[in-house]
Design a protein around this motif. Structure first.
Motif, PDB file in Angstrom:
ATOM      1  N   UNK A 240      -5.595   5.317   2.144  1.00  0.00           N
ATOM      2  CA  UNK A 240      -4.540   5.420   3.138  1.00  0.00           C
ATOM      3  C   UNK A 240      -5.106   5.244   4.548  1.00  0.00           C
TER       4      UNK A 240
ATOM      5  N   UNK B  75       0.837  -1.191   0.000  1.00  0.00           N
ATOM      6  CA  UNK B  75       0.000   0.000   0.000  1.00  0.00           C
ATOM      7  C   UNK B  75       0.880   1.252   0.000  1.00  0.00           C
ATOM      8  N   UNK B  76       0.243   2.370  -0.031  1.00  0.00           N
ATOM      9  CA  UNK B  76       1.011   3.596  -0.297  1.00  0.00           C
ATOM     10  C   UNK B  76       2.207   3.743   0.632  1.00  0.00           C
ATOM     11  N   UNK B  77       1.938   3.806   1.880  1.00  0.00           N
ATOM     12  CA  UNK B  77       3.074   3.945   2.795  1.00  0.00           C
ATOM     13  C   UNK B  77       2.904   2.977   3.947  1.00  0.00           C
TER      14      UNK B  77
ATOM     15  N   UNK C 125      -6.172  13.147  13.850  1.00  0.00           N
ATOM     16  CA  UNK C 125      -4.840  12.907  14.423  1.00  0.00           C
ATOM     17  C   UNK C 125      -4.060  11.870  13.643  1.00  0.00           C
ATOM     18  N   UNK C 126      -4.808  10.985  12.985  1.00  0.00           N
ATOM     19  CA  UNK C 126      -4.140   9.889  12.288  1.00  0.00           C
ATOM     20  C   UNK C 126      -3.563  10.315  10.953  1.00  0.00           C
ATOM     21  N   UNK C 127      -3.996  11.497  10.504  1.00  0.00           N
ATOM     22  CA  UNK C 127      -3.490  11.961   9.219  1.00  0.00           C
ATOM     23  C   UNK C 127      -2.037  12.366   9.412  1.00  0.00           C
ATOM     24  N   UNK C 128      -1.143  11.791   8.622  1.00  0.00           N
ATOM     25  CA  UNK C 128       0.275  12.090   8.845  1.00  0.00           C
ATOM     26  C   UNK C 128       0.632  13.492   8.367  1.00  0.00           C
ATOM     27  N   UNK C 129       1.757  13.948   8.848  1.00  0.00           N
ATOM     28  CA  UNK C 129       2.236  15.249   8.401  1.00  0.00           C
ATOM     29  C   UNK C 129       3.079  15.027   7.161  1.00  0.00           C
ATOM     30  N   UNK C 130       2.810  15.786   6.140  1.00  0.00           N
ATOM     31  CA  UNK C 130       3.571  15.652   4.895  1.00  0.00           C
ATOM     32  C   UNK C 130       3.293  14.325   4.227  1.00  0.00           C
ATOM     33  N   UNK C 131       4.189  13.902   3.354  1.00  0.00           N
ATOM     34  CA  UNK C 131       4.059  12.603   2.696  1.00  0.00           C
ATOM     35  C   UNK C 131       2.761  12.471   1.937  1.00  0.00           C
ATOM     36  N   UNK C 132       2.015  11.434   2.318  1.00  0.00           N
ATOM     37  CA  UNK C 132       0.758  11.160   1.627  1.00  0.00           C
ATOM     38  C   UNK C 132      -0.163  12.366   1.683  1.00  0.00           C
TER      39      UNK C 132
ATOM     40  N   UNK D  88       4.110   6.869  12.081  1.00  0.00           N
ATOM     41  CA  UNK D  88       3.930   7.615  10.844  1.00  0.00           C
ATOM     42  C   UNK D  88       5.284   8.135  10.397  1.00  0.00           C
ATOM     43  N   UNK D  89       5.322   8.470   9.159  1.00  0.00           N
ATOM     44  CA  UNK D  89       6.650   8.691   8.585  1.00  0.00           C
ATOM     45  C   UNK D  89       7.202  10.092   8.808  1.00  0.00           C
ATOM     46  N   UNK D  90       6.537  10.870   9.607  1.00  0.00           N
ATOM     47  CA  UNK D  90       7.094  12.195   9.812  1.00  0.00           C
ATOM     48  C   UNK D  90       6.719  12.736  11.186  1.00  0.00           C
TER      49      UNK D  90
END
Lengths: 562, 667, 100, 167
Positions: free
Chosen positions: B195, A516-518, B215-222, A560-562
């Protein structure tokens, strides 16, 4: 339901009608048309109990299974049945037939009796193909369909009809012969017994066999769909066929191909499906973009609509090969939508052709002024074909794209989404050139607006366009269990072949192993958790992803990646 | 009252059904117009009721979802036909129904005697219906119905005079451009849905659900991908670079349509959508930067084109594009509230301007018609001095112009000032902030310039009409001027609900009601910025300073316009002749349409032609027919074996038997 | 009883003669007669086999062959008459309507 | 004794059948053919198939040949109008002789074996040939027998249609 063999009745009602027509005097056209219409209408009414009596469980219903031919080791049975996948296609067939018969009420003046007999025989073949559960029976119906259509194009078609008819026939024949070979090979692989598809579902074929058989089946179906490089028979056949022929061809016959994939090619050969997914996806996307671009520059309205069919069917194929609930349901819905919208478009083209005996876009222009009712209906249908939300086209297209996006077809899905733009371009441009502008051509000055018969034909379609767009639940809900079954079936076998634990089988995750995407956690980490889960088989349920704590949750814990 | 929110879109829909099916039979314009207008007024009343109920609740309870039925359910995907009420949607409902009713009323007068009167009102109601769905939809799918629906209606209404080729072209262009945006919207929706579903098991497209899991939405990236995709959708709908070109062409439609669609409502959909999803955008600084830059660039770019247009509606169209750029600038600076505030004030004054221009065109049309002149009633070069003949139109127009120019006290000032301040002070873009502010301020000056150029050319100076036409020029009837007056009043006073803090304190503690009102919608973003340590600049001095500068720039713009078009009307001509290339480029809209034609349209057509004639016919059919030809060739040779003589057949038969037996015997 | 081969050789000779006749004659009626000759040659083999194997099936077959021959005679001769009416000839080389 | 008789009959059969293809006059050919048929009937008797021998005479030599001769008379064809070209005749003969050669070769190989069944001369005489044929026809071969009637009907209809100009 009672023990009434409803499916048999449904299949053979048109045949009875055709036989009755044989005894009609040749020149009483009115009576012949009336009888044909009545028969098709009765067939439609007879198909209503299928909906009311349908029990959305996913299994086959209204099953009839009678031994039929026993030639030495070969056994063919008269095995009919219907599930959520075929239900609406049957209804679509019975629904479109009266409309098709009405559509050439006045356009066909010669050999009316033979014409109507052909139409009714065609209906026999179409319904039969959708209800046959015995592959041999299916093959017979599949071929039965071919012949009346050949005559309809070849006898009552336009100028270049013979070429078109022969092309149509040979194209389709090539595919179906290969299918016949694969079908027989499949039978031998399965060992003694009958040709029941249910029996073949249980087979575990080795990948090489699957590949070859899939190719044979897929080619037959791909020609019928038609997919990109095999599509050239369609514009010719559509252009030359009389209106009813085009309508049936678009609405039902093309669905045979996609239905074939859903019913046969994918569940029978799931490994091959996984293997050929990129190829099919690529061809579908090429089909979408290519057909759209070609449609854009067509000068013949009917050809344009024919190419738009290719594009639409490309969406259907994408959805089906996404092999998840949304994709397949969207694909199925898109089949129905395409039947309704494109059928309606062909009817519309037929209307103006009857009036002006030309289909060239350049011969028209400004018709909206002269034919306001026609313009309104045309516009609604156009927008349905474009896939405007609120009309049927949108729901199917959206679900297809969503499903494709969720599977490992993501890159293709993105390109396919651009089809949304292109479809607007070619349809609107055509609409504009036909309906808008000055009413400059003097031949168009005296065009009559639609008459009562024509409006009566279009109203059910227009209503359906909105109903399916606004409230598609009945369609989706009835299909869902059968589609779940189909997907679970295919995925289970794929999983067995790939030695992936069954817990990973989740339609929402697309093909197992596709990243999946990430998704940060590798699939391997999820696997032990899944194996530990007590109810592994139930995890194959496509709904597993929604509420509880299914195995897919494992990656959620990752940062999460960031 | 909340329970009845579904009535709001329903009323216009009923109007559509009645007028669409029976309009042709009704024939009576008053009845048709009345039904359509009443439908929208009905929605307006309901919307008012909802707003009042909303205001009576405490801030955190100002949120309500009304589910009517489940629309699509398939696997984990579920979309309800549901309506969301919160301060944002309530505000939008008010704007749409309010301005909408006025424009319906106005249209009765403006469209009087047109062929297809019922058709017009059907479309207009359909448009209102779609717009209301857009702003009240509780999930992305319902929003998308409205989103595409307004695109459809704009296609229909722009192409209303379908016998004109340009109208048809413009309608098609609008729809296709919008479709490009929709492509982005869909991709954004897919990405977000997938996502969140795969990684967090939140399979939803529902705004409330999403906000709950923000809150689950990541920063940057996707998130950046998602935001940019949605932003592409917004650029299509809200006419931003690169998809803005359809909006000026959309002026082919009747003027009230331009007012309703292309000023007050539809084009703001993008702004609304981004604000609705502010909790997503706030997580992606990159996306915000892109939004801000595109917004600022559009604001400036469109303003430059606006300075050289002579068609009154085109000037307004470019002004709209430019003002929308402002809104996006605000959004890109994380000042979602400011963006929507400008949206609202812009709706008032731009609707007023468009309706005013409609009034002018209406009058000019009649005047020119009376002397059988074929001159363009929309060309400002044919006008001049109209203030004497059309005082009400003039006054209302002037008020709206002042408002858009940003003169203190009028609506535009408050919103525009807020945006410029946010552009300067926001915590997201660091050094780019100053550039954004500078571009915004320049655009503000240009706005003041070209708007007053418009006013001066139209209403001041000596008339350029002939005697007879001048004689026939009249003020418009009351159905036309009444909406003008209402809108003018709103443009003048509407801004006072959102007085900036510094100014409010200086004026004796006027509260910023608007900011307070919007708080619940933006709660998550505010909190997020707080926790992430994103604090904007706080300096009262700077705020005062910037306010002063922007007012000064606006005044300069007005002054230049006055100098060029009232005091010394020869200068523009001289300027044009000095820099002909520049003027030509600006006049031709920087040749963007031509560039697009060259880059996309023509290649597509050529590719289509090639694929058809080159690939389909030659390659694919060539192979197919080639195979057939090969077989035919072979059979052409083989047929000579069939001589038709019975003996030959007999011979070959016996020979065959002999050979077969021989095979058997001698194997 | 004589050996089976005797009958079979006679049968083969008759068959070959019939065959040569079919191939070399031009008169349709003679060709027709040669065909009858071939049929009879085969009949002889049938009966011989039947007798030597002690099984009646071969003879039944001969019975059917005779029926077919009768039917063939009826239709074939009718054809010839029809053809003669058209062409005033029963020369097979005139029967060439199937030619390209 | 039997073999001498056989040789004589066989010689007559071969010679008369050769006459069939060598005679120029079709009537002569036809009469020679009748002769051949009689010889064959003789063989049938020798093979304990008297019923078939009788049928052979009645149906072939009687009905069919009469029909053929009747047609020859009707069409009044005296002689063959033109001969086939000599190399066609040669090729045809060669082919026919090759067929004969092949068949003989086949016979030389032997292999014509098979288990003799219960019906020998005594059994046939005892049961009666006609009864045996009749039983077989009306029990085991009933369906083909009935179908034969349809074939004959079709032949009759076909003949009528072909012979008549207009129906």
């Amino acid at each position: 339901m009672s023990q009434l063999p409803l499916l048999s009745i449904l299949t053979f009602l048109p045949l009875i009608g055709a036989i009755l027509l044989l005894f009609m005097p040749k020149n009483s056209h009115g009576a012949i048309r009336g009888l044909a219409l009545a028969v098709s209408a009765v067939t439609f009414v007879a198909s209503i109990p299928l909906i009311t009596g349908f029990n959305p469980t996913g299994g086959f219903q209204f099953v009839e299974n009678v031994p039929w031919i026993a030639a030495g080791p070969f056994q063919m049975s008269y095995h009919l049945g219907m599930d959520g996948i075929s239900l609406w296609l049957i209804i679509l067939t019975t629904f479109i037939m009266p409309i098709a018969i009405l559509s050439t009420w006045t356009a066909v003046e010669e050999k009316v009796k033979e014409y109507m007999i052909c139409l009714l025989l065609l209906e026999v073949g179409m319904i039969g193909s959708f209800v046959a559960l015995d592959l041999f029976l299916f093959y017979i119906y599949w071929e039965v369909m071919l012949i009346p259509m050949y005559f309809i194009i070849g006898i009552w078609g336009g100028k270049n009809r013979i070429y078109a008819a022969v092309k149509f026939f040979i194209y389709t024949m090539v595919g179906s012969l290969l299918m016949l070979v694969a079908l027989i090979a499949l039978y031998f692989k399965a060992g003694a017994g009958d040709f029941s598809i249910l029996r073949f579902y249980e087979l575990n074929l080795d990948p090489v066999t699957q590949t070859w058989m899939f190719l044979a089946f897929a080619l037959a179906f791909a020609i019928k769909v038609p997919m990109f490089p095999l599509h050239t028979w369609l514009p010719d056949a559509h252009t030359e066929a009389p209106t009813a022929g085009s309508v049936i061809l678009a609405a039902v016959l093309l669905k045979m191909g996609t239905y074939g994939y859903v019913r046969f090619a994918i569940p029978l050969f799931p490994d091959a499906q996984a293997k050929f997914m990129p190829l099919i996806a690529t061809l579908s996307v090429i089909g979408i973009v290519y057909a759209s671009l070609v449609a854009m520059v067509q000068q013949d309205v009917k050809k344009l609509v024919a190419y738009s069919s290719v594009a639409h069917l490309g969406f259907v194929m994408m959805g089906i090969f996404a092999l998840n609930q949304q994709g397949v349901a969207g694909g199925m819905l898109q089949m129905l939508n395409h039947g309704v919208s494109t059928g309606a478009l062909f009817l519309i083209v037929g209307f103006i052709y009857e009036r002006r005996h030309t289909r060239m876009i350049s011969d028209f222009g400004g018709l909206a002024k002269q034919m306001p009712i026609f313009a309104t209906i045309f516009m609604i249908v156009t927008f349905s074909s474009i896939g405007l939300p609120g009309t049927n086209g949108f729901v199917g297209e959206f679900l297809v794209l969503l499903g494709a996006f969720e599977s490992s077809m993501r890159p293709w899905a993105i390109i396919a989404t651009s089809g949304v733009i292109l479809s607007a371009v070619y349809m609107l441009w055509m609409f504009q050139r036909v309906m808008f502008g000055e009413l400059s051509n003097p031949k168009n000055q005296n065009l009559k607006d639609l008459n009562a018969r024509e409006i009566a034909i279009m109203i059910p379609l227009v209503v359906l366009i909105f109903v399916m767009g606004v409230y598609p639940r009945p369609f989706l809900d009835t299909m869902a269990p059968s589609i779940d079954n189909m997907i679970a079936q295919a995925k289970k076998k794929q999983a067995v072949a790939m030695n992936v634990p069954a817990g990973m089988i989740n339609p929402h995750a697309g093909i197992p192993g596709a990243p999946p995407i990430t998704m940060p956690a590798p699939a391997g980490e999820a696997a032990p958790a899944a194996q530990a889960a007590p109810a592994v088989p139930t995890a194959a349920n496509p709904h597993a992803g929604i509420p509880g704590a299914p195995p897919i949750e494992a990656p959620a814990a990752a940062p999460e990646n960031k | 009252m909340f329970e009845y929110v579904w009535l709001i879109p329903l009323f216009p829909l009923i109007g559509v059904v009645i007028n669409g099916l029976f309009g042709k039979k009704i024939k009576n314009e008053a009845v048709i117009g009345g039904i359509a207008t009443l439908a929208v007024v009905g929605s307006f009343v309901v919307a008012c009721g909802i707003l009042f109920q909303l205001l009576s609740l405490p801030g955190e309870e100002r949120h309500f979802v009304k589910t009517v039925f489940t629309w699509i359910q398939c696997g984990p995907f579920k979309a309800d036909m549901a309506f969301l009420i919160d301060p944002l949607s309530a505000l939008m409902l008010m704007v749409v129904t309010g301005v909408g009713s006025l424009i319906h009323l106005y249209s009765i007068g403006y469209m009087h005697g047109e062929e297809g009167f019922y058709r017009y009102f059907t479309y207009l109601n359909l448009f209102t219906f779609s717009m209301l769905l857009l702003v009240s939809g509780a999930n992305m799918l319902v929003m998308f119905i409205g989103w595409e629906g307004v695109g459809l209606c704009s296609y229909l209404l722009i192409g209303y005079y379908f016998h004109k080729k340009s109208a048809g072209d413009a309608g098609k262009k609008a729809f296709v451009m919008n479709r490009v945006g929709d492509f982005g919207f869909l991709l954004g929706l897919f990405t977000l849905f997938y996502y969140m579903g795969v990684n967090h098991n939140v399979w939803t497209v529902d705004f409330t659900e999403l906000a709950k899991h923000a809150d689950l939405i990541p920063v940057g990236g996707v998130t950046t991908v998602v935001c940019l995709c949605f932003f592409l959708g917004a650029t299509g709908k809200s006419a931003q670079i690169p998809l803005y070109t359809w909006l000026p062409d959309a002026m082919e439609g009747p003027t009230p349509v331009s007012a309703l669609i292309h000023a007050a409502t539809m084009v703001t959909a993008g702004v609304y959508m981004i604000t609705r999803m502010n909790y997503v955008y706030i997580k992606s600084p990159t996306a915000l930067l892109v939004v801000a830059c595109v917004g600022a660039a559009t604001a400036l770019f469109a303003a430059t084109i606006g300075t050289a247009q002579n068609d009154i509606k085109r000037v307004l169209a470019y002004s709209t594009v430019s003002q929308l750029g402002y809104m996006f600038l605000a959004l890109g600076c994380g000042a979602f509230g400011a963006g929507v505030f400008h949206l609202m004030t812009h709706a008032f004054f731009k609707a007023c301007l468009f309706l005013g221009s409609g009034s002018v065109i209406h009058a000019m049309h009649h005047a020119l018609h009376a002397e059988h002149s074929s001159a363009d009633p929309q060309d400002m070069r044919n006008m001049g001095g109209l203030r004497k003949k059309m005082p009400i139109t003039f006054l209302t127009f002037l008020i709206a112009t002042i408002a858009i120019a940003g003169i203190p006290g009028f609506a535009g000032f408050f919103s525009k000032d807020e945006i410029l301040w946010q552009a300067y002070a926001n915590p997201f873009h660091g050094p780019v902030n100053f550039v954004l502010w500078a571009v915004g301020a320049t655009a503000a000056g240009l706005t003041a310039f070209y708007m007053f150029r418009l006013v001066f050319m139209t209403f001041f100076g000596e008339t350029r009409l002939s005697e007879k036409a001048w004689h026939h020029l009249h003020e418009s009837p009351i159905v036309i001027t009444l909406p003008l007056m209402v809108l003018a009043a709103l443009s003048a006073l509407g801004g006072w609900i959102g007085v900036p803090k510094v100014l409010g304190e200086a004026l004796g503690g006027l509260p910023n009601m608007y900011e307070h009102y919007m708080e619940p919608v933006l709660a998550y973003s505010t909190e997020y910025m707080h926790t992430a340590g994103l604090h904007g600049l706080h300096s009262e001095a700077a705020e005062w300073g910037l306010m002063g500068v922007s007012v000064l720039i606006a005044c300069c713009g007005i002054a230049v316009a006055a100098a060029l078009y009232v005091v010394k009307p020869t200068i523009p001509a001289a300027f044009t002749s000095t820099f002909p290339a520049l003027h030509r480029a600006v006049y031709n809209k920087w040749y963007v349409d031509e560039i697009y034609d060259f880059l996309f349209v023509n290649p597509c057509k050529a590719l289509g032609q090639f694929l058809w004639k080159g690939f389909d016919v030659v390659v694919v059919d060539g192979i197919v027919n080639g195979v057939a030809a090969v077989f035919r060739g072979f059979s052409g040779i083989l047929r000579h074996v069939q001589t038709g003589f019975v003996h030959n057949y007999a011979y070959s038969m016996v020979l065959g038997v002999v050979v077969i037996v021989a095979c058997y015997l001698f194997r | 009883m004589l050996a089976l081969n005797n009958y079979l050789i006679v049968s083969a000779i008759l068959f070959s003669i019939g065959c040569i006749g079919v191939l070399t004659k031009r008169n349709a009626i003679v060709i027709f007669m040669c065909v009858e000759l071939m049929l009879n040659a085969v009949n002889l083999s049938f009966i011989a086999f039947s007798r030597y194997l002690g099984n009646l099936d071969g003879q039944i077959f001969v019975f059917f062959v005779m029926t077919v021959a009768a039917a063939e005679a009826a239709v074939g001769l009718a054809l010839m008459i029809a053809f003669y009416k058209n062409r005033e000839s029963i020369d097979v080389e005139d029967i060439n309507v199937m030619k390209l | 004794m039997e073999s001498i008789f056989f040789i004589v009959v066989a010689a007559v059969a071969v010679i008369s059948s050769l006459l069939v293809i060598t005679c120029k006059n079709p009537i002569n050919s036809a009469l020679s053919l009748v002769m051949t048929f009689f010889c064959l009937a003789t063989f049938y008797v020798m093979l304990d198939a008297p019923f078939l021998a009788v049928t052979q005479v009645i149906v072939y030599a009687g009905a069919i040949m009469v029909l053929i001769i009747f047609v020859i008379m009707l069409l009044n064809i005296r002689t063959e109008t033109a001969k086939r070209s000599s190399h066609a005749v040669f090729a045809g003969s060669a082919l026919g002789i090759f067929v004969l050669f092949q068949t003989c070769l086949f016979l030389m190989r032997g292999g014509m074996t098979g288990a003799p069944g219960p019906l020998d001369h005594a059994a046939i005489v005892k049961a009666g040939h006609v009864e045996l044929i009749g039983k077989a026809l009306f029990t085991d071969f009933l369906l083909p027998f009935e179908i034969t009637s349809i074939l004959l009907l079709a032949a009759i209809v076909g003949a009528v249609i072909l012979a008549k100009k207009k129906i």
